[in-house]
Enzyme design. Structure first.
Site, short mmCIF file in Angstrom:
data_model
loop_
_atom_site.label_atom_id
_atom_site.label_comp_id
_atom_site.label_asym_id
_atom_site.label_seq_id
_atom_site.Cartn_x
_atom_site.Cartn_y
_atom_site.Cartn_z
N ASP A 400 0.86 -1.18 0.00
CA ASP A 400 0.00 0.00 0.00
C ASP A 400 0.90 1.23 0.00
O ASP A 400 2.10 1.14 0.26
CB ASP A 400 -0.88 -0.03 1.26
CG ASP A 400 -1.78 1.18 1.37
OD1 ASP A 400 -2.34 1.61 0.34
OD2 ASP A 400 -1.91 1.73 2.47
N LYS A 401 0.33 2.39 -0.31
CA LYS A 401 1.14 3.62 -0.31
C LYS A 401 0.90 4.43 0.95
O LYS A 401 1.80 4.63 1.76
CB LYS A 401 0.82 4.48 -1.54
CG LYS A 401 1.66 5.75 -1.62
CD LYS A 401 1.11 6.73 -2.61
CE LYS A 401 -0.10 7.45 -2.08
NZ LYS A 401 0.18 8.38 -0.96
N LYS A 568 -3.11 28.77 -10.07
CA LYS A 568 -2.07 27.80 -9.72
C LYS A 568 -2.38 26.49 -10.45
O LYS A 568 -3.55 26.12 -10.62
CB LYS A 568 -2.00 27.57 -8.22
CG LYS A 568 -3.24 26.90 -7.60
CD LYS A 568 -3.09 26.75 -6.10
CE LYS A 568 -4.31 26.06 -5.51
NZ LYS A 568 -4.28 25.97 -4.05
N ASP A 684 -5.04 5.77 -3.91
CA ASP A 684 -4.81 7.16 -4.32
C ASP A 684 -4.84 7.30 -5.83
O ASP A 684 -4.74 6.33 -6.58
CB ASP A 684 -3.47 7.65 -3.78
CG ASP A 684 -3.58 8.11 -2.33
OD1 ASP A 684 -4.72 8.15 -1.83
OD2 ASP A 684 -2.55 8.41 -1.72
#
Length: 1195
Positions: A400-401, A568, A684
């Site tokens: 997993d991250k 941005k 994610d």
């Protein structure tokens, strides 16, 4: 009845048809119970009090040897064929089964405790018109429950109402998808009107019809029927079990799915019985040994039949046969007698020793101080003791991250403003200094609203702000205005930020500390504090972010009436829209961006422009018309955004660090050197996962190519995978290369490894992975992924994580490991051969489901490269030696049968047979198997290549077993025929005959024991005092017991049990007996020494080479010096982590997203307050967890 069946773990609903639609009615338990929906109790344990014994015995009898020993026990109670007592089998078998059962019971008791802790949590439930505190396990489908702030969501709920304006709530879904940023949910207006009115909620009788239980976390379909009207329900109205309510005082929800039906539990996967590859190989080898045993017994039975025909009739004169016994029947009885006598080829003590070795190696993991995390007081823990040696064979690692590789903390690290780089620290000579914890930090005490947790080290930036540098102040003004963050101030000066993404929280916090504090917002205004002065900007428009635009802008009017657009976004996008006058500044900023990207930082470019009033009014009118258009609304708005977002003036760039856990890049580098393939499976989005890939050095610019698979259909994904594979290996065929693998006719297809030139990476999205995991594309995905050095799967569901692991397990002959820290990793951890849990910020679900656990990812290299490799090496050496000594022991019986008329007489004394494995050879082999190591831990980490032999099964395999068999056959021939020839026609010193059965038995068993002890010494690399004591002690015990048992006293007391009276003292005092022992030992050992010498000289393996270096060094390697920081430059951008979904700009400007104002701030900004900075409370946003109830275990 259903409850009784459930108690005995018999699912009473299995015979029911599959649920096609869920139908429930609020506040009507009778109606809902008629459908027999599951209650909210969860069970992750495997056994209960009544099922433990039968289920555990059933699992243990899957070990073929255990079933064989029970069969052997049955044979031993038959007097006609048994030459050994029944208790010689019962005692060791019961011991083995009891040790394993006790260990399994301990593991399951821990699971029961975890279940009990979760099931007994309390929540308020609306019952009979009043709120009552009930246990989670008693919640039923259709109940209305009340959740408080920071409380875990009890079950899958339909949100009815909340304390917030417009019935909004904020939830954190880290347990489900690994994301720590807050998400917004909103109740239907028709239910939201009930608010907190208990009477209205108790009278609510809405009926819900929705999808049946499933594991889709991102999708929900259903309808609410209330007062004759139908209302559509989607995922935005649903709260899932495992989420946490944040920054919301209270909310009410209707239970739709409970317990095992919740999406969290649907994704958890089943608890499976894990066995090591050595266990599976042992099962196959034991079957082969049984076949070989039957073959030997058949030969001896045939020999008995022939002997009875030819020689047996001669003895019937004085040894008459029993009635009905003839040569064939005698051969039949002899067959089963030899089955009992030769059963030592698979002794029960083997499995006792295996369990002891595994237990000992598990303690080494628990006791390792180098895997202890002092900050959290968390030691490493081997939660199962049956998988240790598997740690030395890992080929694929799935990680997993969020929370596993990263700390879930975003920090503002560096920036470039008007061509100047800020964030680095220089010494007096202008040389760059590496930033450490001891580096002096910037003092923000002048700003009483600063966040004390924010750290920055470059003092020049804060000085530029204080000196009023126009560009620097414009830079931070943009950061404080251009965002969708929500601010909450419950007490004066105590700011809490609710950010759409953790990056936005980090940027707004940076602006806050440098004097531009975002304070509050309304749909029309943004209030900020600029260097202690409150200023209110009129918010005219938000040009929101989406995945195509990759930028966001705001249009504001400052208090002086000047109109400005602040933007941005990604550098490539913003650069295209800059004014030509910015070309030189753009070159300098690009150079800085390359440096930031080279360090793995996530970059963002900032720009602005001033607007003319007349132009803006016209644009605003056209914007209104486009936003209300019925056709092509999105295209019209995009055109307007493109029109106004041009000729921008460049301000600079930001660089944010997604903080990795300590030592992550070094650990991954070490594992890669050990030829372990690392795959990242994360919930994610793609940009975030890629950023971490580059930060961890899994993805590198030096790679030949990184393939992105993002197809939206089966055909697109198939084409992308096929094109990637053909580019990596053009000559590869369309059909995957298979290796036939399997035993006893059970063939399995194993996809062979395909080597490619160059290094490649693969990044695949969750929606594309769903197509790739379909049966028609599975092998194409596997082939393409396995050709790559690194694989990253993003936006994947927990079930997809498990499916990827299962795919590799099914088609690759490799051992897999999964590591994670959240509930969304549980299914992956359970699916892999080895599951590792990190006790991190996302609860304890992963740890509770894991086989091993620790606090930091960096400990994984020590777990695998040291403990795993040692465990595998020790277990393999144990098995090789154990089979050698027992085959040698047994084969001597076989040769002796040809000289005793195949009568099933034992060649050894019966007491020697009993004590050989239990006393004489048990401790020396255990000493080797618990303490041996080829090189120490520092050398193991210094040379990761030492790990590769375990992946290739070089130390224990079918080939190694056959070599062991041949070695035993040779040794047994020497150990039988040399003593036989030496003692035949031999006399003692006094002229008496020495060639009797008892003297030969004593000589043969003495030669055997000394020979196997010498072989043990040759196999031992690492000698300790314990090894020496066990070895010499065992030999001493043998001679002590032998002289005692063969003494006159024992014969007089137990005449029938100790017939070898005087044999020891009469035989072992003869020089020719000891000369025979010496000659036999030399002949047994000499070929082994010669073979190993030639092998090391001509074909040394990696172990031989490293051990040679160790002997040369005569000491452990000196610690590697800290590498000098080399500044890497990169043209690749680590993209800013905007949310994967469309931004919240519409909610902000509509007012639907706003919180209720808490206090009047009229006097907040007086200069006299500056001295209060020391008492400012910490600002928090979603990426940093300091909520008071955060340490609760997740459900």
């Amino acid at each position: 009845m259903d409850a009784v069946l459930s108690f005995f773990r018999l699912d009473c609903t299995k015979n029911k048809g599959k649920e096609e639609e869920r139908r429930l009615r609020a506040n009507d338990r009778g109606f809902n119970l008629s459908y027999k929906y599951a209650n909210n109790e969860i069970k992750t344990s495997k056994y209960n009090l009544f099922t433990f014994l039968p289920l555990n015995l059933f699992e243990q009898l899957q070990r073929i040897a255990n079933a064989y020993f029970i069969f052997l026990l049955i044979l031993q109670v038959i007097p006609a064929i048994s030459s050994l007592s029944w208790f010689t089998t019962v005692v060791p078998l019961v011991l083995v089964l009891s040790i394993t059962a006790a260990k399994d019971a301990t593991d399951d008791i821990n699971r029961h405790k975890s279940d009990k802790q979760v099931n007994n949590r309390k929540v308020e439930v609306l019952v009979s018109g009043e709120l009552r505190s009930e246990k989670w396990m008693d919640i039923q489908v259709g109940d209305i429950i009340k959740l408080q702030n920071n409380q875990f969501v009890t079950a899958d709920l339909l949100l009815l109402s909340s304390s917030e304006p417009l019935n909004l709530i904020y939830i954190e879904t880290a347990e489900l998808d690994g994301e720590t940023n807050l998400k917004v949910k909103q109740a239907l207006t028709v239910t939201g009107e009930m608010g907190g009115n208990i009477d209205a909620l108790a009278a609510f009788d809405g009926e819900v019809r929705c999808e049946p239980p499933n594991n889709r976390l991102d999708k929900f379909t259903g309808t609410l029927i209330y007062r004759g009207e139908k209302y559509s329900l989607d995922n935005e109205r649903i709260l899932l079990r495992g989420c946490t309510l944040r920054n919301t005082d209270w909310c009410y929800g209707l239970v739709l799915f409970a317990g095992p039906d919740t999406k969290l539990m649907q994704n958890c996967g089943k608890t499976i019985f894990k066995r090591t590859s050595i266990d599976r190989l042992m099962n196959m080898l034991v079957l082969c040994i049984f076949g070989f045993l039957a073959f030997m017994c058949t030969i001896l039975a045939i020999g008995n039949a022939i002997w009875e025909y030819q020689e047996g009739s001669v003895f019937t004169v004085f040894l008459p046969r029993d009635e009905g016994v003839n040569a064939p029947f005698s051969a039949f009885l002899t067959f089963w007698s030899y089955v009992i006598i030769l059963n030592t080829v698979v002794p029960i003590s083997l499995y006792v020793s295996v369990e002891i070795i595994r237990l000992g190696n598990s303690f080494y993991i628990d006791w390792d101080r180098k895997m202890y995390h002092s900050r959290t007081d968390t030691p490493a823990e081997a939660r199962t003791t049956t998988l240790n040696e598997e740690l030395g064979q890992i080929k694929y690692m799935f990680s997993d991250k969020t929370g596993t590789l990263t700390q879930n903390i975003m920090t503002f690290n560096k920036c470039s403003i008007n061509g100047k780089n800020y964030g680095e620290v220089m010494d007096f000579a202008g040389q760059r200094i590496e930033i450490t914890e001891k580096t002096e930090k910037v003092d923000f005490s002048y700003n009483h609203l600063a966040d004390p947790k924010f750290h920055f080290h470059d003092h020049s930036l804060v000085e530029a702000v204080k000196l009023g540098n126009t560009e620097v102040q414009a830079f931070f003004r943009l950061l404080s205005l251009c965002h969708t963050v929500m601010a909450e101030e419950k007490t004066e000066g105590e700011l809490f930020y609710q950010a759409q993404s953790p990056d936005e929280g980090a940027l707004v916090t940076a602006a806050r500390n440098f004097g531009f504090v975002f304070r509050s917002r309304t749909p029309e205004t943004i209030t900020i504090v600029e260097m202690g002065v409150q200023r209110k900007y009129e918010l005219l428009a938000i040009l929101d972010f989406n995945n195509v635009r990759k930028r966001m802008s705001v249009i504001v009017r400052n208090p002086e009436g000047r109109l400005s657009l602040y933007c941005k976004g990604a550098d490539t996008i913003v650069y295209e829209r800059l004014h030509p006058s910015c070309s030189k500044l753009m070159e300098v900023t690009t150079d800085h961006l390359n440096g930031f990207a080279g360090e793995g930082l996530r970059t963002l470019v900032l720009a602005y422009k001033d607007l003319e009033e007349d132009y803006f009014q016209g644009w605003k009118q056209r914007h209104h018309e486009a936003s209300t258009a019925l056709d092509n609304r999105e295209d019209l708005l995009d055109d307007l955004y493109e029109e106004i977002e041009k000729d921008l003036l460049l301000l600079g760039a930001t660089a944010i660090e997604d903080k990795l856990q300590d030592g992550v890049p070094q650990t991954i580098e070490q594992l890669t050197k050990a030829d372990i393939k690392v795959w990242v499976l994360t919930g994610d989005k793609q940009e975030t996962a890629e950023n971490i890939g580059y930060s961890c050095n899994m993805l590198r610019e030096e790679m030949t190519k990184v393939f992105i698979v993002a197809g939206n259909s089966l055909e697109e994904v198939a084409e992308e995978l096929r094109n990637a594979r053909q580019e990596m290996k053009p000559e590869a065929g369309e059909d995957p290369p298979f290796i036939k693998s399997g035993i006893l006719g059970k063939k399995t297809k194993v996809v062979a490894e395909e080597t490619v030139d160059g290094e490649y990476g693969l990044v695949i999205n969750g929606h594309s992975l769903a197509y790739a995991l379909e049966k028609s594309l599975q092998l194409e995905l596997l082939r393409t992924a396995c050709m790559c050095k690194t694989v990253i799967c993003c936006r994947v569901t927990p079930l997809q994580k498990a499916q990827v692991v299962e795919l590799v397990k099914k088609y690759k002959k490799a051992v897999t490991l999964a590591i994670g820290d959240g509930a969304n990793d549980v299914s992956m951890i359970k699916a892999a051969h080895i599951g590792v849990g990190i006790s991190g910020q996302e609860g304890m679900q992963a740890v509770l489901s894991s086989d091993f656990s620790f606090a930091q990812f960096r400990y994984l290299q020590r777990l695998l490269l040291v403990h795993g490799r040692w465990s595998y090496l020790r277990m393999c050496k144990f098995l090789r030696y154990f089979f050698y000594k027992n085959f040698t022991f047994t084969f001597v019986h076989f040769w002796y049968a040809f000289f005793c008329g195949f009568s099933a007489q034992t060649v050894y004394d019966e007491w020697f047979i009993t004590l050989y494995n239990l006393v004489y050879t048990a401790l020396p082999v255990l000493g080797m198997s618990l303490f041996d190591q080829d090189v120490n831990d520092r050398w193991s980490l210094h040379y990761p290549l030492l790990y590769i032999p375990g992946q290739l099964d070089q130390y224990w395999s079918k080939t190694a077993f056959i070599r062991c068999l041949l070695h035993s056959c040779y040794s047994s021939l020497v150990l039988f025929f040399i003593p036989y020839a030496a003692i035949q026609d031999t006399v003692r010193d006094d002229g008496r005959d020495i060639a009797d059965y008892q003297s030969f038995a004593l000589l043969a068993q003495t030669c055997l024991l000394i020979a196997v002890c010498i072989q043990l010494g040759l196999d031992t690399f690492y000698w300790t005092a314990v090894n020496q004591f066990f070895l010499w002690g065992s030999l001493s015990v043998y001679f002590a017991i032998t002289f005692t048992m063969y003494s006159n006293g024992m014969y007089l007391i137990f005449t029938a049990s100790f017939p070898f009276i005087g044999t020891a003292r009469n035989s072992l005092n003869q020089p020719n007996v000891w000369l025979t022992v010496l000659l036999t030992s030399i002949l047994c050992v000499l070929p082994v020494v010669a073979y190993r010498f030639l092998l090391i000289q001509l074909w040394p393996n990696i172990n031989d080479k490293v051990r040679f270096k160790v002997r040369q060094a005569k000491m452990a390697p000196t610690p590697t010096s800290r590498r000098e920081h080399i500044r890497r430059r990169s043209s690749r951008r680590s993209g800013y982590a905007f949310s994967h979904a469309k931004g919240y700009g519409d909610l902000v400007t509509s007012g639907r997203y706003l919180r209720r104002p808490v206090l009047n701030r009229t006097a907040v900004f007086s200069p006299s307050e500056h001295h209060q900075g020391e008492s400012s409370s910490l600002q928090t946003y979603c990426a940093i967890k300091d909520h008071p109830k955060e340490n609760q275990a997740a459900p």
